[in-house]
Design a protein around this motif. Structure first.
Motif, PDB file in Angstrom:
ATOM      1  N   CYS A 172      -7.382   7.677  -6.692  1.00  0.00           N
ATOM      2  CA  CYS A 172      -6.706   7.094  -7.578  1.00  0.00           C
ATOM      3  C   CYS A 172      -7.687   5.776  -7.966  1.00  0.00           C
ATOM      4  O   CYS A 172      -8.894   5.748  -7.520  1.00  0.00           O
ATOM      5  CB  CYS A 172      -5.302   6.453  -7.164  1.00  0.00           C
ATOM      6  N   THR A 173      -7.347   4.907  -8.851  1.00  0.00           N
ATOM      7  CA  THR A 173      -8.249   3.653  -9.394  1.00  0.00           C
ATOM      8  C   THR A 173      -8.839   2.886  -8.032  1.00  0.00           C
ATOM      9  O   THR A 173      -9.995   2.733  -7.878  1.00  0.00           O
ATOM     10  CB  THR A 173      -7.469   2.804 -10.396  1.00  0.00           C
ATOM     11  N   GLY A 174      -7.866   2.374  -7.323  1.00  0.00           N
ATOM     12  CA  GLY A 174      -8.387   1.598  -6.379  1.00  0.00           C
ATOM     13  C   GLY A 174      -8.201   1.914  -4.939  1.00  0.00           C
ATOM     14  O   GLY A 174      -8.791   1.375  -3.720  1.00  0.00           O
ATOM     15  N   GLY A 175      -7.621   3.121  -4.742  1.00  0.00           N
ATOM     16  CA  GLY A 175      -7.294   3.628  -3.224  1.00  0.00           C
ATOM     17  C   GLY A 175      -6.396   2.839  -2.435  1.00  0.00           C
ATOM     18  O   GLY A 175      -6.380   3.360  -1.035  1.00  0.00           O
ATOM     19  N   GLN A 176      -5.435   2.375  -3.121  1.00  0.00           N
ATOM     20  CA  GLN A 176      -4.273   1.636  -2.300  1.00  0.00           C
ATOM     21  C   GLN A 176      -2.991   2.118  -2.373  1.00  0.00           C
ATOM     22  O   GLN A 176      -2.381   2.112  -1.262  1.00  0.00           O
ATOM     23  CB  GLN A 176      -4.497  -0.067  -2.687  1.00  0.00           C
ATOM     24  N   HIS A 177      -2.849   2.674  -3.532  1.00  0.00           N
ATOM     25  CA  HIS A 177      -1.149   3.161  -3.881  1.00  0.00           C
ATOM     26  C   HIS A 177      -0.875   4.618  -3.936  1.00  0.00           C
ATOM     27  O   HIS A 177      -0.732   5.422  -2.991  1.00  0.00           O
ATOM     28  CB  HIS A 177      -0.703   2.324  -5.069  1.00  0.00           C
ATOM     29  N   ARG A 178      -1.335   5.229  -5.185  1.00  0.00           N
ATOM     30  CA  ARG A 178      -1.041   6.617  -5.357  1.00  0.00           C
ATOM     31  C   ARG A 178      -1.787   7.674  -4.386  1.00  0.00           C
ATOM     32  O   ARG A 178      -1.242   8.543  -3.882  1.00  0.00           O
ATOM     33  CB  ARG A 178      -1.494   7.052  -6.839  1.00  0.00           C
ATOM     34  N   SER A 179      -3.208   7.216  -4.308  1.00  0.00           N
ATOM     35  CA  SER A 179      -3.913   8.407  -3.547  1.00  0.00           C
ATOM     36  C   SER A 179      -3.411   8.108  -2.004  1.00  0.00           C
ATOM     37  O   SER A 179      -3.285   9.325  -1.333  1.00  0.00           O
ATOM     38  CB  SER A 179      -5.334   7.855  -3.450  1.00  0.00           C
ATOM     39  N   VAL A 180      -3.123   7.129  -1.571  1.00  0.00           N
ATOM     40  CA  VAL A 180      -2.599   6.985  -0.025  1.00  0.00           C
ATOM     41  C   VAL A 180      -1.072   7.888  -0.269  1.00  0.00           C
ATOM     42  O   VAL A 180      -0.907   8.565   0.798  1.00  0.00           O
ATOM     43  CB  VAL A 180      -2.369   5.734   0.287  1.00  0.00           C
ATOM     44  N   VAL A 181      -0.254   7.696  -0.930  1.00  0.00           N
ATOM     45  CA  VAL A 181       1.029   8.461  -0.734  1.00  0.00           C
ATOM     46  C   VAL A 181       0.910  10.018  -0.854  1.00  0.00           C
ATOM     47  O   VAL A 181       1.374  10.636  -0.065  1.00  0.00           O
ATOM     48  CB  VAL A 181       1.946   7.823  -2.003  1.00  0.00           C
ATOM     49  N   THR A 184       0.946  -1.298   0.066  1.00  0.00           N
ATOM     50  CA  THR A 184       0.088   0.051  -0.144  1.00  0.00           C
ATOM     51  C   THR A 184       1.028   1.209   0.030  1.00  0.00           C
ATOM     52  O   THR A 184       2.008   1.114   0.072  1.00  0.00           O
ATOM     53  CB  THR A 184      -0.977   0.094   1.273  1.00  0.00           C
ATOM     54  N   GLY A 185       0.302   2.562  -0.249  1.00  0.00           N
ATOM     55  CA  GLY A 185       0.800   3.689  -0.178  1.00  0.00           C
ATOM     56  C   GLY A 185       1.564   4.090   1.195  1.00  0.00           C
ATOM     57  O   GLY A 185       2.287   5.025   1.304  1.00  0.00           O
ATOM     58  N   ARG A 186       1.584   3.173   2.280  1.00  0.00           N
ATOM     59  CA  ARG A 186       2.119   3.465   3.431  1.00  0.00           C
ATOM     60  C   ARG A 186       3.519   2.786   3.508  1.00  0.00           C
ATOM     61  O   ARG A 186       4.298   2.985   4.286  1.00  0.00           O
ATOM     62  CB  ARG A 186       1.474   2.874   4.652  1.00  0.00           C
ATOM     63  N   ASP A 187       3.535   2.037   2.542  1.00  0.00           N
ATOM     64  CA  ASP A 187       5.061   1.110   2.291  1.00  0.00           C
ATOM     65  C   ASP A 187       6.161   2.015   1.788  1.00  0.00           C
ATOM     66  O   ASP A 187       5.680   2.643   0.679  1.00  0.00           O
ATOM     67  CB  ASP A 187       4.947  -0.261   1.776  1.00  0.00           C
ATOM     68  N   PRO A 188       7.127   2.240   2.506  1.00  0.00           N
ATOM     69  CA  PRO A 188       8.248   3.052   1.809  1.00  0.00           C
ATOM     70  C   PRO A 188       8.584   2.628   0.230  1.00  0.00           C
ATOM     71  O   PRO A 188       9.063   3.674  -0.487  1.00  0.00           O
ATOM     72  CB  PRO A 188       9.541   2.546   2.619  1.00  0.00           C
TER      73      PRO A 188
END
Length: 204
Positions: A169-178, A121-125
């Motif tokens: 973002c598309t799924g709300g897991q990566h880009r939007s979280v970052v 997820t976007g919380r991961d470095p």
């Protein structure tokens, strides 16, 4: 002075709740929960339209709903300031209903297509490093920080006590979280009261 708080949920969530509690919808004809919900929505259209605040409770536990209501109506807000709530979300799951500003970051390179990053997820470095490495990310952040720098004092002057910034973002897991985390950090360093919510981070 009064404020109207309107609580709602998606049809599938309401149907599930009625089935779990084994209760009959008071407006249901012939036991049809779906018809009862449809009639209820029609009856409440005017009240919903006059509501000062709408909360979609579909994904909230009772404890989470309590926290959400407290966040909006607590008397311990900083006087003369504004509560900035940054919400990351996935467009595939719908827009946050209470968003004041919606930022679409689907134009950024997508970690979902990198096999080693997909389950993270976007919380991961590693995901943060991937999203932040592109020059377009830096340009977007600069322009968005400038926008918030301009808007927040204007909203305070107008008397607004809360601003909900939704980043999708598309799924709300990566880009939007970052990006959501970065915007929250920025607002916090500017002295604003900030909360962060990653609405769809746990969805697949």
């Amino acid at each position: 002075h009064y404020e109207i708080l309107f609580l709602e949920a998606r049809d599938e969530g309401l149907i599930r709740r009625y089935k779990e509690t084994r209760r009959r919808h008071p407006l249901a004809s012939h036991g049809s929960i779906t018809e009862g919900i449809r009639r209820e929505r029609r009856l409440l259209e005017e009240i919903r339209g006059n509501a000062h605040k709408i909360i979609d409770t579909s994904n909230f536990s009772p404890q989470e709903l309590k926290k959400e209501i407290t966040k909006h109506f607590s008397q311990h807000r900083i006087k003369g300031n504004i509560l900035v709530t940054v919400v990351s979300f996935g467009f595939k799951y719908g827009l946050p209903l209470d968003a004041d500003l919606v930022l679409d970051v689907r134009f950024l390179p997508n970690p979902h297509y990198v096999p080693s990053l997909q389950p993270l997820t976007g919380r991961d470095p590693d995901v943060q490093k991937y999203v932040n490495q592109w020059s377009i990310t830096g340009k977007f952040m600069k322009k968005t920080r400038d926008l918030l720098d301009f808007l927040l004092p204007c909203y305070i002057k107008e008397g607004k006590s809360q601003l909900v910034v939704a980043v999708g973002c598309t799924g709300g897991q990566h880009r939007s979280v970052v990006i959501g985390e970065k915007l929250a950090d920025f607002a916090s360093t500017k002295g604003y009261q900030v909360t962060v919510e990653h609405r769809d981070i746990a969805k697949s």
